[in-house]
Design an enzyme around this catalytic site. Sequence first.
Site, PDB file in Angstrom:
ATOM      1  N   ARG A 145     -26.322  24.236 -15.854  1.00 33.62           N
ATOM      2  CA  ARG A 145     -25.703  24.815 -14.663  1.00 33.62           C
ATOM      3  C   ARG A 145     -26.441  24.439 -13.385  1.00 33.62           C
ATOM      4  O   ARG A 145     -27.012  25.279 -12.702  1.00 33.62           O
ATOM      5  CB  ARG A 145     -25.591  26.334 -14.771  1.00 33.62           C
ATOM      6  CG  ARG A 145     -24.772  26.807 -15.952  1.00 33.62           C
ATOM      7  CD  ARG A 145     -24.565  28.310 -15.918  1.00 33.62           C
ATOM      8  NE  ARG A 145     -23.843  28.769 -17.095  1.00 33.62           N
ATOM      9  CZ  ARG A 145     -23.516  30.040 -17.324  1.00 33.62           C
ATOM     10  NH1 ARG A 145     -23.855  30.972 -16.457  1.00 33.62           N
ATOM     11  NH2 ARG A 145     -22.864  30.371 -18.431  1.00 33.62           N
ATOM     12  N   ASP A 149     -29.009  38.200 -10.679  1.00 35.64           N
ATOM     13  CA  ASP A 149     -29.327  36.872 -10.156  1.00 35.64           C
ATOM     14  C   ASP A 149     -30.312  37.041  -9.006  1.00 35.64           C
ATOM     15  O   ASP A 149     -30.328  38.060  -8.316  1.00 35.64           O
ATOM     16  CB  ASP A 149     -28.062  36.196  -9.633  1.00 35.64           C
ATOM     17  CG  ASP A 149     -26.983  36.102 -10.694  1.00 35.64           C
ATOM     18  OD1 ASP A 149     -27.219  35.436 -11.710  1.00 35.64           O
ATOM     19  OD2 ASP A 149     -25.912  36.709 -10.503  1.00 35.64           O
TER      20      ASP A 149
END
Length: 428
Positions: free
Chosen positions: A306, A208
């Site tokens: 998301r 990430d």
Amino acid sequence: MAAGCTAVVLAAATATASARPCPQHTDPARQVLAAEDGWGAYGTGTAGGARADAAHVYTVTTWDAFKAALAAGGDAPKIIKVEGTIDADGPGCDSFAVPGYDFGTYLKTYAPETWGRDKDLSAEPDDSPEGLRRASQARQDAFVKAYVPARTTIIGVGEDAGFKGASLQIKGVDDVIVRNLTFESPLDCFPQWDPTDTADGNWNSEYDSAVVHGSTHVWMDHDTFTDGDHPDSTLPHYYGRIYEQHDGELDIVKGADYVTASWNVFADHDKTILIGNSDSAATAAVDRGHLKVTFHHNLFTGLVERAPRIRFGQVDSYDNHFVAGPGYGYSYGIGMESQLVAEHNAFTLPAGTGAGTILKKWKEAPVTAADNYVNGRRTDLIAVHNAEVPSEILRAGAGWTPVLRTHVDPPRSVPALVGRGAGAGRLR
């Protein structure tokens, strides 16, 4: 906190803040999160490295220098100023590959017609193509991840500061500020094929852009997250599935708490923000009662899903602008024991996309959604979802009322405000 100011102390999620706000320095690098500005202001508040002395203020222009600054100075508060765009990709994917790794061999070995789709690769030995892939990924992992210590402010200088290919790890620490930086998503050089992930299998990637893992009091402000030069549309397909080389843009997991994300841009990505990463009993034991996060005045544009997907957390999302594009799936994912309050937001949806898609029900959990506007019209997000998706009825009423907010703007004004002010390079 700044000298002489009083930390915000709250007794409960619905308590009223009584302390006065800390004064804001004119130097953005020494600004602290204002009192009552979201969950990051709870308790001791978030000051990052605001109290750093001159010896612990660093200016960096390279990845090596950035990592050295993170490691320097022991436990003292620190400020790291980033100038220009720092490339964390290293010399390229080939440099991370261990001897013997060959992607062609990997593809041939685990092709569905050879390997099948009913067993994963976790038991493959170290000298197998999967074992060599794991070793290669470990080398990339060590290079692209940077671990942020407690009481640290990382801030971009000017309008063009940021990172390409970096994975910022805010792990097990308290009091971190990250501002005015552009993050171009890391590109995983060695995704793993999992034949058992869905009926058709999937490629799964790591890294990430930023991870808040078990940390508290974090302020992400005026940052931009994007896939940059490597959007998913440029990625190849193998075994009939996209060769996914991106993970998330921002994940908040493993009991993390008291996070405020304000005036950021999250752009052009698939699986964007995850709050809580599993439904498992072990994860629940860590996350239940935590994952308190505020999102306000952020721009979410060109995303698939998301924004965020939530498990367990008490999440307050207000005054954000969501702009849907091709491939849009949903914005808010309602997951295990989540308590989402989504109010005063604006949504811009293309023709043919129903407002019922804004909310996605993964598990039974109540939601508060009031005063939201879709394409300029006030819309009851829960009612329209239940009408359009009757198989996934959502219940109203998250069970708590946010009090940690500063100024709330009317949702009709949010697109213009966020359009002018959100993202890196717009910190004033």
